[in-house]
Write a protein that holds these residues in place. Structure first.
Motif, PDB file in Angstrom:
ATOM      1  N   MET A   1       0.931  -1.075  -0.132  1.00  0.00           N
ATOM      2  CA  MET A   1      -0.056   0.001  -0.030  1.00  0.00           C
ATOM      3  C   MET A   1       0.774   1.381  -0.056  1.00  0.00           C
ATOM      4  O   MET A   1       1.686   1.530   0.898  1.00  0.00           O
ATOM      5  CB  MET A   1      -0.830   0.003   1.135  1.00  0.00           C
ATOM      6  CG  MET A   1      -1.792   1.353   1.424  1.00  0.00           C
ATOM      7  SD  MET A   1      -3.119   1.075   0.044  1.00  0.00           S
ATOM      8  CE  MET A   1      -4.099  -0.432   0.498  1.00  0.00           C
ATOM      9  N   HIS A   2       0.863   2.101  -1.028  1.00  0.00           N
ATOM     10  CA  HIS A   2       1.477   3.287  -1.012  1.00  0.00           C
ATOM     11  C   HIS A   2       0.889   4.287   0.015  1.00  0.00           C
ATOM     12  O   HIS A   2      -0.216   4.419   0.072  1.00  0.00           O
ATOM     13  CB  HIS A   2       1.586   3.692  -2.618  1.00  0.00           C
ATOM     14  CG  HIS A   2       2.410   3.101  -3.451  1.00  0.00           C
ATOM     15  ND1 HIS A   2       3.912   2.893  -3.404  1.00  0.00           N
ATOM     16  CD2 HIS A   2       1.887   2.013  -4.389  1.00  0.00           C
ATOM     17  CE1 HIS A   2       4.047   2.042  -4.209  1.00  0.00           C
ATOM     18  NE2 HIS A   2       3.126   1.604  -4.949  1.00  0.00           N
ATOM     19  N   ALA A   3       1.711   5.018   0.570  1.00  0.00           N
ATOM     20  CA  ALA A   3       1.428   6.158   1.437  1.00  0.00           C
ATOM     21  C   ALA A   3       0.681   7.308   0.981  1.00  0.00           C
ATOM     22  O   ALA A   3       0.822   7.597  -0.273  1.00  0.00           O
ATOM     23  CB  ALA A   3       2.546   6.806   2.282  1.00  0.00           C
ATOM     24  N   ILE A  37      -5.995   2.993   3.016  1.00  0.00           N
ATOM     25  CA  ILE A  37      -7.140   2.779   2.140  1.00  0.00           C
ATOM     26  C   ILE A  37      -7.071   1.057   1.881  1.00  0.00           C
ATOM     27  O   ILE A  37      -6.309   0.535   1.323  1.00  0.00           O
ATOM     28  CB  ILE A  37      -7.301   3.254   0.761  1.00  0.00           C
ATOM     29  CG1 ILE A  37      -7.238   4.985   0.813  1.00  0.00           C
ATOM     30  CG2 ILE A  37      -8.355   2.878  -0.058  1.00  0.00           C
ATOM     31  CD1 ILE A  37      -8.545   5.407   1.594  1.00  0.00           C
ATOM     32  N   ASN A  38      -8.038   0.264   2.466  1.00  0.00           N
ATOM     33  CA  ASN A  38      -7.971  -0.924   2.178  1.00  0.00           C
ATOM     34  C   ASN A  38      -8.372  -1.424   0.755  1.00  0.00           C
ATOM     35  O   ASN A  38      -8.740  -0.785  -0.051  1.00  0.00           O
ATOM     36  CB  ASN A  38      -9.084  -1.769   3.056  1.00  0.00           C
ATOM     37  CG  ASN A  38     -10.443  -1.469   2.717  1.00  0.00           C
ATOM     38  OD1 ASN A  38     -10.680  -1.188   1.574  1.00  0.00           O
ATOM     39  ND2 ASN A  38     -11.218  -1.416   4.030  1.00  0.00           N
ATOM     40  N   PRO A  39      -8.071  -2.829   0.348  1.00  0.00           N
ATOM     41  CA  PRO A  39      -8.603  -3.392  -1.036  1.00  0.00           C
ATOM     42  C   PRO A  39      -9.652  -2.978  -1.433  1.00  0.00           C
ATOM     43  O   PRO A  39     -10.107  -2.995  -2.758  1.00  0.00           O
ATOM     44  CB  PRO A  39      -7.995  -4.742  -0.872  1.00  0.00           C
ATOM     45  CG  PRO A  39      -7.329  -4.894   0.277  1.00  0.00           C
ATOM     46  CD  PRO A  39      -7.581  -4.006   1.337  1.00  0.00           C
ATOM     47  N   LYS A  42     -11.858   1.526   0.727  1.00  0.00           N
ATOM     48  CA  LYS A  42     -12.236   2.252   2.053  1.00  0.00           C
ATOM     49  C   LYS A  42     -11.316   2.497   3.045  1.00  0.00           C
ATOM     50  O   LYS A  42     -10.187   1.871   3.036  1.00  0.00           O
ATOM     51  CB  LYS A  42     -13.550   1.422   2.717  1.00  0.00           C
ATOM     52  CG  LYS A  42     -14.607   1.024   1.686  1.00  0.00           C
ATOM     53  CD  LYS A  42     -15.905   0.384   2.705  1.00  0.00           C
ATOM     54  CE  LYS A  42     -17.074  -0.064   1.663  1.00  0.00           C
ATOM     55  NZ  LYS A  42     -18.026  -0.752   2.362  1.00  0.00           N
ATOM     56  N   LEU A  43     -11.416   3.608   3.636  1.00  0.00           N
ATOM     57  CA  LEU A  43     -10.701   3.933   4.654  1.00  0.00           C
ATOM     58  C   LEU A  43     -10.448   2.947   5.918  1.00  0.00           C
ATOM     59  O   LEU A  43     -11.571   2.569   6.248  1.00  0.00           O
ATOM     60  CB  LEU A  43     -10.766   5.457   5.286  1.00  0.00           C
ATOM     61  CG  LEU A  43     -10.001   6.099   6.181  1.00  0.00           C
ATOM     62  CD1 LEU A  43      -8.729   6.587   5.338  1.00  0.00           C
ATOM     63  CD2 LEU A  43     -10.548   7.378   6.732  1.00  0.00           C
ATOM     64  N   SER A  44      -9.581   2.618   6.383  1.00  0.00           N
ATOM     65  CA  SER A  44      -9.313   1.630   7.468  1.00  0.00           C
ATOM     66  C   SER A  44      -8.141   1.881   8.362  1.00  0.00           C
ATOM     67  O   SER A  44      -7.570   2.822   7.949  1.00  0.00           O
ATOM     68  CB  SER A  44      -9.449   0.400   6.881  1.00  0.00           C
ATOM     69  OG  SER A  44      -9.507  -0.757   7.612  1.00  0.00           O
ATOM     70  N   GLY A  45      -7.757   1.002   9.108  1.00  0.00           N
ATOM     71  CA  GLY A  45      -6.861   1.168  10.077  1.00  0.00           C
ATOM     72  C   GLY A  45      -7.097   1.333  11.486  1.00  0.00           C
ATOM     73  O   GLY A  45      -8.229   1.885  12.140  1.00  0.00           O
ATOM     74  N   LEU A  46      -5.902   1.243  12.305  1.00  0.00           N
ATOM     75  CA  LEU A  46      -6.011   1.004  13.844  1.00  0.00           C
ATOM     76  C   LEU A  46      -6.816   2.580  14.541  1.00  0.00           C
ATOM     77  O   LEU A  46      -7.635   2.771  14.937  1.00  0.00           O
ATOM     78  CB  LEU A  46      -4.741   0.815  14.457  1.00  0.00           C
ATOM     79  CG  LEU A  46      -4.563   0.926  15.840  1.00  0.00           C
ATOM     80  CD1 LEU A  46      -5.666  -0.059  16.617  1.00  0.00           C
ATOM     81  CD2 LEU A  46      -3.135   0.626  16.411  1.00  0.00           C
ATOM     82  N   ASP A  47      -5.687   3.661  14.033  1.00  0.00           N
ATOM     83  CA  ASP A  47      -6.182   4.660  14.274  1.00  0.00           C
ATOM     84  C   ASP A  47      -7.301   5.309  13.919  1.00  0.00           C
ATOM     85  O   ASP A  47      -8.140   5.903  14.430  1.00  0.00           O
ATOM     86  CB  ASP A  47      -5.172   5.881  14.089  1.00  0.00           C
ATOM     87  CG  ASP A  47      -3.925   6.044  15.073  1.00  0.00           C
ATOM     88  OD1 ASP A  47      -4.122   5.136  16.158  1.00  0.00           O
ATOM     89  OD2 ASP A  47      -3.133   6.813  14.919  1.00  0.00           O
ATOM     90  N   TYR A  48      -7.791   4.915  12.831  1.00  0.00           N
ATOM     91  CA  TYR A  48      -9.043   5.274  12.160  1.00  0.00           C
ATOM     92  C   TYR A  48     -10.120   4.620  13.054  1.00  0.00           C
ATOM     93  O   TYR A  48     -11.253   5.348  13.227  1.00  0.00           O
ATOM     94  CB  TYR A  48      -9.105   4.930  10.527  1.00  0.00           C
ATOM     95  CG  TYR A  48     -10.441   5.134   9.819  1.00  0.00           C
ATOM     96  CD1 TYR A  48     -10.909   6.496   9.732  1.00  0.00           C
ATOM     97  CD2 TYR A  48     -11.522   4.276   9.714  1.00  0.00           C
ATOM     98  CE1 TYR A  48     -12.064   6.768   9.424  1.00  0.00           C
ATOM     99  CE2 TYR A  48     -12.597   4.620   9.023  1.00  0.00           C
ATOM    100  CZ  TYR A  48     -13.004   5.839   9.068  1.00  0.00           C
ATOM    101  OH  TYR A  48     -14.230   5.977   8.445  1.00  0.00           O
ATOM    102  N   GLU A  49     -10.162   3.330  13.298  1.00  0.00           N
ATOM    103  CA  GLU A  49     -11.213   2.900  14.243  1.00  0.00           C
ATOM    104  C   GLU A  49     -11.235   3.438  15.719  1.00  0.00           C
ATOM    105  O   GLU A  49     -12.237   3.596  16.102  1.00  0.00           O
ATOM    106  CB  GLU A  49     -10.823   1.373  14.328  1.00  0.00           C
ATOM    107  CG  GLU A  49     -11.226   0.247  12.959  1.00  0.00           C
ATOM    108  CD  GLU A  49     -11.232  -1.157  13.118  1.00  0.00           C
ATOM    109  OE1 GLU A  49     -11.625  -1.558  14.135  1.00  0.00           O
ATOM    110  OE2 GLU A  49     -10.559  -1.811  12.457  1.00  0.00           O
ATOM    111  N   LEU A  50     -10.095   3.432  16.349  1.00  0.00           N
ATOM    112  CA  LEU A  50      -9.842   4.120  17.454  1.00  0.00           C
ATOM    113  C   LEU A  50     -10.628   5.578  17.566  1.00  0.00           C
ATOM    114  O   LEU A  50     -11.394   5.773  18.351  1.00  0.00           O
ATOM    115  CB  LEU A  50      -8.539   4.173  18.006  1.00  0.00           C
ATOM    116  CG  LEU A  50      -8.032   2.914  18.169  1.00  0.00           C
ATOM    117  CD1 LEU A  50      -6.365   3.247  18.593  1.00  0.00           C
ATOM    118  CD2 LEU A  50      -8.684   2.395  19.508  1.00  0.00           C
TER     119      LEU A  50
END
Length: 253
Positions: A1-3, A37-39, A42-50
């Motif tokens: 995943m490119h930043a 961004i997941n496959p 959609k926006l995803s990730g630890l900090d996003y969920e927190l």
């Protein structure tokens, strides 16, 4: 995943008859596994969920907005045109223009090697030992990784035992290519990229740096009341185990 750099707008709705709704503008830079961004696109990730959980508990709506370059994002925050940043270290210098929430997770810096070399290097317990053994180290080009590492940089560079990388994807690929015997960085980010790229890594017992991180609110464009609401939300979610469960899914404390 490119930043990629992602800007979020966070609408914080204050409860009570006298309270008025406000908008907290958030511009986190994409950084797997914290924000990405997941496959499925959609926006995803630890900090996003927190932050979703915290803002929801505080009475907030989270909305994706337009992209913003990293340097522009930082400049706009300093100018008061952005209100919120994630995973911030609470420093005296930043307190001149920002206020900080209570900690919502811990940032851990890890040192990794190949599984075949773990027995050989597992006794390394300091950067002085790494330098004395002549071990080559791959490390991020930017960021704070603890006072001990900062003090060791000059010696490692003088011995030509340190190489740097701009992204964790680049760093893991450099490690795979044999450019270093150890790789250092945010432990979750290194593990995420290694898993994605199919590179086997093993963590050394030595942990160079561990510290809490916070939500950073712009002192000029937010209010102490907003910070109180966010802190109260964090406290409730810590007490009922919601934040711990999210962190555990990503292997982070």
């Amino acid at each position: 995943m490119h930043a990629r750099t992602i800007v979020l707008a966070v609408a914080l709705c204050l409860s009570g008859a006298a309270a008025q709704a406000c908008t907290l503008r958030l511009a986190p830079e994409a950084w797997p596994p914290y924000i990405f961004i997941n496959p499925q696109g959609k926006l995803s990730g630890l900090d996003y969920e927190l932050v979703q959980a915290i803002m929801r508990e505080a009475g907030c709506a989270l909305q994706l907005a337009t992209e913003l370059p990293s340097l522009r994002r930082q400049l706009l925050f300093r100018q008061g045109q952005l209100d919120l940043m994630l995973a911030a270290s609470d420093t005296p210098e930043r307190r001149a223009y920002a206020r900080f929430s209570t900690a919502y997770r811990t940032e851990t810096v890890g040192l990794f090697t190949s599984p075949d070399n773990l027995a050989r290097f597992r006794g390394l317990a300091s950067f002085e030992a790494i330098q004395a053994r002549g071990v080559s180290l791959l490390a991020p080009r930017a960021g704070w990784y603890g006072e001990h590492y900062q003090q060791a940089i000059a010696g490692l560079d003088a011995a030509a035992r340190r190489s740097t990388f701009g992204s964790f994807e680049q760093g893991v690929l450099m490690f795979k290519a044999g450019r270093g015997q150890l790789i250092m960085g945010d432990a979750a980010a290194v593990r995420h990229e290694a898993h994605r790229l199919g590179v086997a890594l093993a963590a050394l017992p030595f942990v160079p740096f561990r510290a809490p991180v916070h939500l950073m609110l712009n002192a000029a464009s937010t209010t102490p009341l907003q910070l109180e609401r966010i802190n109260a939300a964090i406290a409730r979610l810590e007490q009922d185990g919601t934040l711990a469960a999210i962190r555990a899914r990503y292997g982070v404390r």
